[in-house]
Design a protein around this motif. Structure first.
Motif, PDB file in Angstrom:
ATOM      1  N   GLU A 197       4.740   7.375 -16.442  1.00  0.00           N
ATOM      2  CA  GLU A 197       5.383   6.079 -16.272  1.00  0.00           C
ATOM      3  C   GLU A 197       6.353   6.171 -15.105  1.00  0.00           C
ATOM      4  OE1 GLU A 197       6.835   4.423 -19.920  1.00  0.00           O
ATOM      5  OE2 GLU A 197       5.485   5.687 -21.096  1.00  0.00           O
ATOM      6  N   PRO A 198       6.197   5.293 -14.110  1.00  0.00           N
ATOM      7  CA  PRO A 198       7.093   5.355 -12.951  1.00  0.00           C
ATOM      8  C   PRO A 198       8.497   4.890 -13.305  1.00  0.00           C
ATOM      9  CG  PRO A 198       5.628   3.467 -12.783  1.00  0.00           C
ATOM     10  CD  PRO A 198       5.213   4.223 -14.011  1.00  0.00           C
ATOM     11  N   ILE A 199       9.500   5.499 -12.681  1.00  0.00           N
ATOM     12  CA  ILE A 199      10.900   5.125 -12.914  1.00  0.00           C
ATOM     13  C   ILE A 199      11.526   4.572 -11.636  1.00  0.00           C
ATOM     14  CG2 ILE A 199      13.206   6.035 -13.404  1.00  0.00           C
ATOM     15  CD1 ILE A 199      11.885   8.136 -15.211  1.00  0.00           C
ATOM     16  N   ALA A 200      11.428   5.330 -10.555  1.00  0.00           N
ATOM     17  CA  ALA A 200      12.145   4.956  -9.334  1.00  0.00           C
ATOM     18  C   ALA A 200      11.342   5.348  -8.103  1.00  0.00           C
ATOM     19  CB  ALA A 200      13.511   5.650  -9.293  1.00  0.00           C
ATOM     20  N   ALA A 201      11.578   4.610  -7.024  1.00  0.00           N
ATOM     21  CA  ALA A 201      10.946   4.921  -5.740  1.00  0.00           C
ATOM     22  C   ALA A 201      12.021   5.169  -4.696  1.00  0.00           C
ATOM     23  CB  ALA A 201      10.036   3.773  -5.308  1.00  0.00           C
ATOM     24  N   PHE A 202      11.679   5.972  -3.705  1.00  0.00           N
ATOM     25  CA  PHE A 202      12.580   6.312  -2.600  1.00  0.00           C
ATOM     26  C   PHE A 202      11.801   6.103  -1.315  1.00  0.00           C
ATOM     27  CE2 PHE A 202      13.760   8.416  -6.392  1.00  0.00           C
ATOM     28  CZ  PHE A 202      15.140   8.327  -6.430  1.00  0.00           C
ATOM     29  N   LEU A 203      12.389   5.373  -0.383  1.00  0.00           N
ATOM     30  CA  LEU A 203      11.692   5.031   0.847  1.00  0.00           C
ATOM     31  C   LEU A 203      12.392   5.626   2.055  1.00  0.00           C
ATOM     32  CD1 LEU A 203       9.591   3.293   2.432  1.00  0.00           C
ATOM     33  CD2 LEU A 203      11.325   1.478   2.439  1.00  0.00           C
ATOM     34  N   SER A 204      11.721   6.538   2.745  1.00  0.00           N
ATOM     35  CA  SER A 204      12.208   6.979   4.054  1.00  0.00           C
ATOM     36  C   SER A 204      11.475   6.161   5.090  1.00  0.00           C
ATOM     37  CB  SER A 204      11.947   8.474   4.253  1.00  0.00           C
ATOM     38  OG  SER A 204      12.759   9.226   3.387  1.00  0.00           O
ATOM     39  N   LEU A 205      12.228   5.444   5.907  1.00  0.00           N
ATOM     40  CA  LEU A 205      11.630   4.468   6.816  1.00  0.00           C
ATOM     41  C   LEU A 205      12.193   4.631   8.217  1.00  0.00           C
ATOM     42  CD1 LEU A 205       9.840   1.897   7.048  1.00  0.00           C
ATOM     43  CD2 LEU A 205      11.877   0.561   6.475  1.00  0.00           C
ATOM     44  N   ALA A 263       6.680   5.624   7.410  1.00  0.00           N
ATOM     45  CA  ALA A 263       7.246   5.499   6.068  1.00  0.00           C
ATOM     46  C   ALA A 263       6.788   6.676   5.224  1.00  0.00           C
ATOM     47  CB  ALA A 263       6.806   4.191   5.421  1.00  0.00           C
ATOM     48  N   ASP A 264       7.689   7.146   4.384  1.00  0.00           N
ATOM     49  CA  ASP A 264       7.338   8.175   3.406  1.00  0.00           C
ATOM     50  C   ASP A 264       7.873   7.676   2.074  1.00  0.00           C
ATOM     51  OD1 ASP A 264       6.234  10.653   2.590  1.00  0.00           O
ATOM     52  OD2 ASP A 264       8.215  11.572   2.582  1.00  0.00           O
ATOM     53  N   ILE A 265       6.978   7.545   1.109  1.00  0.00           N
ATOM     54  CA  ILE A 265       7.409   7.019  -0.186  1.00  0.00           C
ATOM     55  C   ILE A 265       7.431   8.163  -1.206  1.00  0.00           C
ATOM     56  CG2 ILE A 265       5.134   6.411  -1.126  1.00  0.00           C
ATOM     57  CD1 ILE A 265       8.002   3.976  -1.356  1.00  0.00           C
ATOM     58  N   VAL A 266       8.483   8.185  -1.991  1.00  0.00           N
ATOM     59  CA  VAL A 266       8.570   9.133  -3.104  1.00  0.00           C
ATOM     60  C   VAL A 266       8.606   8.302  -4.373  1.00  0.00           C
ATOM     61  CG1 VAL A 266       9.962  10.930  -4.191  1.00  0.00           C
ATOM     62  CG2 VAL A 266       9.932  10.706  -1.703  1.00  0.00           C
ATOM     63  N   VAL A 267       7.809   8.662  -5.349  1.00  0.00           N
ATOM     64  CA  VAL A 267       7.927   8.015  -6.651  1.00  0.00           C
ATOM     65  C   VAL A 267       8.229   9.087  -7.685  1.00  0.00           C
ATOM     66  CG1 VAL A 267       6.877   6.516  -8.394  1.00  0.00           C
ATOM     67  CG2 VAL A 267       6.353   6.162  -5.981  1.00  0.00           C
ATOM     68  N   VAL A 268       9.245   8.812  -8.503  1.00  0.00           N
ATOM     69  CA  VAL A 268       9.595   9.700  -9.603  1.00  0.00           C
ATOM     70  C   VAL A 268       9.263   8.981 -10.901  1.00  0.00           C
ATOM     71  CG1 VAL A 268      11.467  10.935 -10.769  1.00  0.00           C
ATOM     72  CG2 VAL A 268      11.427  10.800  -8.271  1.00  0.00           C
ATOM     73  N   GLY A 269       8.593   9.679 -11.781  1.00  0.00           N
ATOM     74  CA  GLY A 269       8.235   9.104 -13.072  1.00  0.00           C
ATOM     75  C   GLY A 269       8.498  10.101 -14.173  1.00  0.00           C
ATOM     76  N   ARG A 276       0.827  -1.211   0.000  1.00  0.00           N
ATOM     77  CA  ARG A 276       0.000   0.000   0.000  1.00  0.00           C
ATOM     78  C   ARG A 276       0.860   1.259   0.000  1.00  0.00           C
ATOM     79  NH1 ARG A 276      -5.150  -0.015   2.913  1.00  0.00           N
ATOM     80  NH2 ARG A 276      -4.155   1.487   4.262  1.00  0.00           N
ATOM     81  N   CYS A 277       1.989   1.190   0.705  1.00  0.00           N
ATOM     82  CA  CYS A 277       2.894   2.332   0.788  1.00  0.00           C
ATOM     83  C   CYS A 277       3.325   2.754  -0.624  1.00  0.00           C
ATOM     84  CB  CYS A 277       4.097   1.915   1.645  1.00  0.00           C
ATOM     85  SG  CYS A 277       5.403   3.122   1.788  1.00  0.00           S
ATOM     86  N   LEU A 278       3.792   1.800  -1.416  1.00  0.00           N
ATOM     87  CA  LEU A 278       4.232   2.119  -2.777  1.00  0.00           C
ATOM     88  C   LEU A 278       3.055   2.378  -3.714  1.00  0.00           C
ATOM     89  CD1 LEU A 278       6.476   2.456  -4.855  1.00  0.00           C
ATOM     90  CD2 LEU A 278       6.436  -0.020  -5.210  1.00  0.00           C
ATOM     91  N   ALA A 279       1.944   1.652  -3.488  1.00  0.00           N
ATOM     92  CA  ALA A 279       0.770   1.816  -4.359  1.00  0.00           C
ATOM     93  C   ALA A 279       0.276   3.259  -4.350  1.00  0.00           C
ATOM     94  CB  ALA A 279      -0.349   0.869  -3.916  1.00  0.00           C
ATOM     95  N   ARG A 280       0.369   3.914  -3.199  1.00  0.00           N
ATOM     96  CA  ARG A 280      -0.093   5.300  -3.098  1.00  0.00           C
ATOM     97  C   ARG A 280       0.678   6.188  -4.066  1.00  0.00           C
ATOM     98  NH1 ARG A 280      -0.450   7.830   2.621  1.00  0.00           N
ATOM     99  NH2 ARG A 280      -2.100   8.936   1.523  1.00  0.00           N
ATOM    100  N   GLY A 281       1.989   5.994  -4.131  1.00  0.00           N
ATOM    101  CA  GLY A 281       2.810   6.801  -5.021  1.00  0.00           C
ATOM    102  C   GLY A 281       2.597   6.444  -6.484  1.00  0.00           C
ATOM    103  N   LEU A 282       2.527   5.139  -6.777  1.00  0.00           N
ATOM    104  CA  LEU A 282       2.327   4.710  -8.169  1.00  0.00           C
ATOM    105  C   LEU A 282       0.991   5.215  -8.701  1.00  0.00           C
ATOM    106  CD1 LEU A 282       3.641   1.019  -8.052  1.00  0.00           C
ATOM    107  CD2 LEU A 282       4.758   3.028  -9.075  1.00  0.00           C
ATOM    108  N   SER A 283      -0.011   5.239  -7.825  1.00  0.00           N
ATOM    109  CA  SER A 283      -1.335   5.696  -8.240  1.00  0.00           C
ATOM    110  C   SER A 283      -1.304   7.180  -8.628  1.00  0.00           C
ATOM    111  CB  SER A 283      -2.327   5.450  -7.101  1.00  0.00           C
ATOM    112  OG  SER A 283      -3.618   5.852  -7.470  1.00  0.00           O
ATOM    113  N   ASP A 284      -0.479   7.960  -7.935  1.00  0.00           N
ATOM    114  CA  ASP A 284      -0.337   9.380  -8.292  1.00  0.00           C
ATOM    115  C   ASP A 284       0.330   9.542  -9.662  1.00  0.00           C
ATOM    116  OD1 ASP A 284      -1.528  10.671  -6.089  1.00  0.00           O
ATOM    117  OD2 ASP A 284       0.262  10.365  -4.873  1.00  0.00           O
ATOM    118  N   ILE A 285       1.311   8.696  -9.946  1.00  0.00           N
ATOM    119  CA  ILE A 285       1.951   8.724 -11.269  1.00  0.00           C
ATOM    120  C   ILE A 285       0.919   8.343 -12.335  1.00  0.00           C
ATOM    121  CG2 ILE A 285       3.720   7.674 -12.742  1.00  0.00           C
ATOM    122  CD1 ILE A 285       5.074   9.359 -10.654  1.00  0.00           C
TER     123      ILE A 285
END
Lengths: 322, 322
Positions: free
Chosen positions: B84-92, B135-141, B69-78
């Motif tokens: 198209e998503p490229i990379a994720a960054f996880l602050s945990l 957790a804070d997830i960053v997704v860059v696309g 769910r943590c990553l899904a939130r970011g991918l859904s924004d992309i």
């Protein structure tokens, strides 16, 4: 929360202002921010926590300093790649009972530093915090393709340099932890409360092709030099007498050597350069000091003041841990 | 911490693997990650908190679901930008007493979803948490220049569409909050525990130039439609009878209308299209349903099942707040 989430976002948006700002095509207010990178550039991305009780304490750090330090951590990472910052993203969780004035002053400190570096706050997230102020900062920057200065670029024979002075931030923390004083005067310890990320120096080193490997001293010299040696698969020999120590306070003597060796959060740049390169004594007004050299093998050694040599173990400052 | 920070980073690095992965020129292990964007593309950036007690509870959510769910939130924004998503960054940040097995299973859930979408975990931060898992997830696309589908693109006369079904995630939460059962079977509520971000659908809509405005339904239909209307400076008229309601469980009847209208965290896409556009009934296997239209003025109205019309107030699900 002092303001409901929606109101807080609106307030941040108002503070940031609207309209297209530089390379931010779309900022706060959509599912994602949209950034335009300069042609021929790669993107740089860094994320850093600033957690209450771990990275700062509300009773010790004025809110402006917390906001400033939060962003400074990310900008310093961009500097360490020789990059140029473009946009910042702030994930901010606030406890329900925090005064609105604290939040405003925190944002003020953060946005002042952003403005100084022409960085746009382009998004983030807000939430209610289960415990204390929790911030995570993301900074996105850019660098010409293939030109990022990595930790892995050091070679045996390289000279090791550092910007500014070391240990000033840790000396302030030690003073706070000692309990001798409940608070420090911010102006006595500017490098702890308002560290200035070395973005211009990093960019200069990249543009002039001076640095082969670079890292910022966020974890402390011994740890960060260890990072460079690990990624570059080499060793290093550090001269204690050359390490530039911060004045613990303006006009006072330099800090204890252990702060300069192991104290983190100075946000200076540590870099290596080929021995044939002439490195200026100051860059953009910041003094540059040679402190040792890169060696074959994998050992990091310290030549002490008495000329004895010992292994230098990474003993970077572990934030607020006792 | 179950593992010291350095060991945790090494472990994550081992799980992610090394070597150049797609557009990630440099991943974990430097001051910044370095990403190469496709030529002619702009960068998309999104950040989302997943805080224990706010966005999930350890007693309700298996660790794999929390990571997913943590990553899904970011991918859904992309997805909602057509990107198209490229990379994720996880602050945990982890509490000291958390079992290592929990962390491993969390990472497993996150990395499985990353792998499915060919997203590289390229960096982040780790720290000790003062309270619970943070957790804070960053997704860059990326998205072709000028082609991001913004919230602000809706015009009066546009038809409003939604992917999949709504309210399934909120229905699961309601069941948990009710106390009727201490735990839910994950397979009974897949959309709550393992939501599938609609990245392929978003990309299809962008490539075919079908959608004018888009948002993901992370906050709930009433709130997210409100975002589109606010940014597009228009109103909307929603038909209750058309809103596709999730089965509360496989084989059971549709969820209560209020879950479909206000329940968040379904991570479906809500988009508008010009009235002349023919929108397929399914895209990439996901049903697409027309649920209303964009109007002049600024009011969002709901035509109830009894044909009475009322103002639709944004009443999006406030995560785990009571």
């Amino acid at each position: 929360l002092p303001l409901p989430e929606k109101a807080l976002i609106s307030e941040i948006r108002r503070l940031v202002g609207s309209g297209r700002l530089g390379r931010v095509v779309r900022g706060i207010g959509d599912d994602c921010a949209v950034l335009s990178l300069p042609p021929g550039h790669e993107a740089l991305v860094t994320t850093d926590f600033s957690l209450e009780g771990v990275h700062f304490r509300r009773e010790w750090h004025p809110p402006e300093a917390v906001g400033h330090r939060c962003l400074a951590r990310g900008l310093s990472d961009i500097a360490a790649m020789g990059g140029e910052p473009i946009a910042a993203f702030l994930s901010l969780a606030l406890p329900r009972q925090i005064p609105q004035a604290w939040v405003n002053r925190f944002l003020d400190g953060l946005l002042k530093l952003a403005s100084k570096h022409q960085v746009t706050l382009a998004g983030g997230d807000v939430a209610e915090s289960p415990a204390g102020v929790l911030a995570d900062i993301v900074v996105v920057g850019s660098v010409p393709r293939g030109k990022a200065i990595l930790r892995s670029g050091a070679r045996p024979g390289d000279r090791i340099y550092v910007t500014g002075q070391l240990g000033g931030s840790a000396a302030a923390l030690e003073e706070l932890f000692s309990g001798r004083r409940k608070k420090l005067r911010v102006s006595d310890y500017p490098r702890h409360f308002f560290p200035e990320p070395r973005v211009e120096v990093g960019r200069f080193l990249r543009e002039k092709n001076l640095a082969c490997a670079m890292v910022d001293t966020s974890d402390g010299l011994s740890t960060d030099l260890g990072h460079v040696c690990e990624e570059s698969e080499c060793g290093a020999r550090l001269e204690a007498r050359l390490v530039p120590r911060a004045a613990s306070r303006p006009g006072s003597a330099g800090v204890d050597l252990r702060f300069a060796l192991h104290g983190g959060e100075d946000y200076e740049l540590l870099f290596t350069a080929r021995a044939t390169r002439r490195i200026p004594a100051t860059i953009k007004g910041v003094p540059i000091t040679e402190i040792g050299r890169i060696t074959r093998g994998r050992e990091v050694t310290l030549v002490r003041l008495n000329q004895q040599t010992e292994k230098l173990r990474p003993a970077g400052w572990q934030h607020f841990r006792s």
